[in-house]
Design an enzyme around this catalytic site. Structure first.
Site, PDB file in Angstrom:
ATOM      1  N   ASP A  39       0.848  -1.199   0.000  1.00 41.26           N
ATOM      2  CA  ASP A  39       0.000   0.000   0.000  1.00 41.26           C
ATOM      3  C   ASP A  39       0.883   1.248   0.000  1.00 41.26           C
ATOM      4  OD1 ASP A  39      -2.024   1.895   0.531  1.00 41.26           O
ATOM      5  OD2 ASP A  39      -2.100   1.406   2.669  1.00 41.26           O
ATOM      6  N   LEU A  40       1.408   1.596  -1.183  1.00 39.27           N
ATOM      7  CA  LEU A  40       2.302   2.760  -1.255  1.00 39.27           C
ATOM      8  C   LEU A  40       1.643   3.954  -1.948  1.00 39.27           C
ATOM      9  CD1 LEU A  40       5.736   1.019  -1.924  1.00 39.27           C
ATOM     10  CD2 LEU A  40       4.721   1.746   0.234  1.00 39.27           C
ATOM     11  N   LYS A  41       0.406   3.763  -2.362  1.00 33.35           N
ATOM     12  CA  LYS A  41      -0.410   4.875  -2.887  1.00 33.35           C
ATOM     13  C   LYS A  41       0.385   5.792  -3.821  1.00 33.35           C
ATOM     14  CE  LYS A  41      -3.427   5.092   1.170  1.00 33.35           C
ATOM     15  NZ  LYS A  41      -2.694   4.313   2.189  1.00 33.35           N
TER      16      LYS A  41
HETATM   17  O1  C5P Z   1      -5.614   1.159  11.809  1.00 38.11           O
HETATM   18  P1  C5P Z   1      -6.599   1.207  10.687  1.00 38.11           P
HETATM   19  O2  C5P Z   1      -7.562   0.022  10.648  1.00 38.11           O
HETATM   20  O3  C5P Z   1      -7.316   2.534  10.589  1.00 38.11           O
HETATM   21  O4  C5P Z   1      -5.688   1.060   9.381  1.00 38.11           O
HETATM   22  C1  C5P Z   1      -6.178   1.219   8.089  1.00 38.11           C
HETATM   23  C2  C5P Z   1      -5.035   1.051   7.130  1.00 38.11           C
HETATM   24  O5  C5P Z   1      -5.527   1.215   5.813  1.00 38.11           O
HETATM   25  C3  C5P Z   1      -3.902   2.059   7.306  1.00 38.11           C
HETATM   26  O6  C5P Z   1      -2.690   1.346   7.083  1.00 38.11           O
HETATM   27  C4  C5P Z   1      -4.109   3.070   6.219  1.00 38.11           C
HETATM   28  O7  C5P Z   1      -2.904   3.586   5.718  1.00 38.11           O
HETATM   29  C5  C5P Z   1      -4.801   2.224   5.148  1.00 38.11           C
HETATM   30  N1  C5P Z   1      -5.670   2.947   4.223  1.00 38.11           N
HETATM   31  C6  C5P Z   1      -6.719   3.752   4.625  1.00 38.11           C
HETATM   32  N2  C5P Z   1      -7.492   4.404   3.699  1.00 38.11           N
HETATM   33  C7  C5P Z   1      -7.242   4.248   2.397  1.00 38.11           C
HETATM   34  C8  C5P Z   1      -6.186   3.415   1.978  1.00 38.11           C
HETATM   35  C9  C5P Z   1      -5.425   2.754   2.926  1.00 38.11           C
HETATM   36  O8  C5P Z   1      -6.981   3.859   5.815  1.00 38.11           O
HETATM   37  N3  C5P Z   1      -8.029   4.821   1.507  1.00 38.11           N
END
Ligand code: C5P
Length: 231
Positions: free
Chosen positions: A60-62
């Site tokens: 997940d490096l967006k």
């Molecule tokens: O701790 P939590 O459940 O909030 O983590 C959600 C993960 O999903 C984090 O690593 C965050 O970077 C990732 N993420 C997100 N929203 C997005 C894409 C990825 O929260 N749209």
């Protein structure tokens, strides 16, 4: 797909040692997410190590850059053999198409629509995007579909809309998942694991509700049971 494979445990950690400790605590985890925090401190070798352990990996490096740079980034990352890779739909159609061309092997490329930490006020007043969050998510998902991406990252609230518009095989990967009673923290557009699965989420990305729990294995198993009942 088993219920355990639907849960992507976000390894939002700083080191390889912490990862190994967490994996020992979570023997039933099948799919993990490596984000910027971990990748930037450990490098690509960490992904190889996770794959060698038989885990599926969402890197997940967006990615968000000009089309040529996005192409190069996805080319390098997809060679690592990760199962899911992502980039920001906000980079536009040409960037997404170029990035799609760079994918090798079985890696699936998905587009981040709007982060689950963005709500209506932030979208309109800070990002300067008019309309509802749903309008924006649908618009970005449409671009992702046109670019030939395999799906999108969105909030569980938007999954049924995405599936109706683009069909069941267009992947909906959802962070913003919070079991009953757990803190939403910085996530704004949330649902419970059961609701997310019932809405049609293919994969639930869950970090702090598992890793920050006093008993991560119990937290993972509770979510797993909740999903099994809902499936
Ligand atoms: O701790 P939590 O459940 O909030 O983590 C959600 C993960 O999903 C984090 O690593 C965050 O970077 C990732 N993420 C997100 N929203 C997005 C894409 C990825 O929260 N749209």
């Amino acid at each position: 797909m088993t219920s355990a494979e639907k849960i992507i445990a976000a390894l939002d950690l700083q080191s390889r040692e912490e990862v190994l400790e967490v994996l020992d605590m979570l023997p039933d985890v099948r799919f993990v997410k490596v984000g910027m925090e971990l990748f930037y401190s450990t490098g690509p070798g960490l992904v190889t190590m996770l794959k060698d352990r038989g885990l599926r990996v969402f890197l997940d490096l967006k990615i968000h850059d000009i089309p040529n740079t996005a192409y190069g980034a996805i080319k390098s990352l997809s060679k690592l053999g990760c199962d899911l890779l992502n980039l920001h739909c906000a980079g536009g159609l040409e960037m997404m198409k170029r990035a799609r061309d760079a994918v090798v092997g079985d890696t699936k490329l998905i587009g981040v629509t709007q982060l689950t930490s963005i709500d209506q006020t932030v979208l309109n007043e800070q990002l300067g995007i008019e309309g509802t969050v749903e309008d924006c998510v649908l618009h970005y998902a449409n671009l992702a579909k046109q670019a030939g991406l395999h799906g999108v990252v969105c909030s569980p609230n938007e999954v049924s809309m995405i599936k109706t518009a683009f069909g069941p095989s267009f992947l909906a990967v959802t962070p913003g998942v919070r079991p009953h009673g757990s803190h939403s923290q910085d996530q704004k557009r949330t649902m419970t694991p059961k609701e997310a699965v019932q809405a049609g989420s293919d994969y639930l990305v869950i970090g702090r509700p598992i890793l920050a729990s006093p008993d991560p294995q119990q937290a993972f198993n509770d979510i797993l049971r909740e999903i099994e009942v809902a499936s």
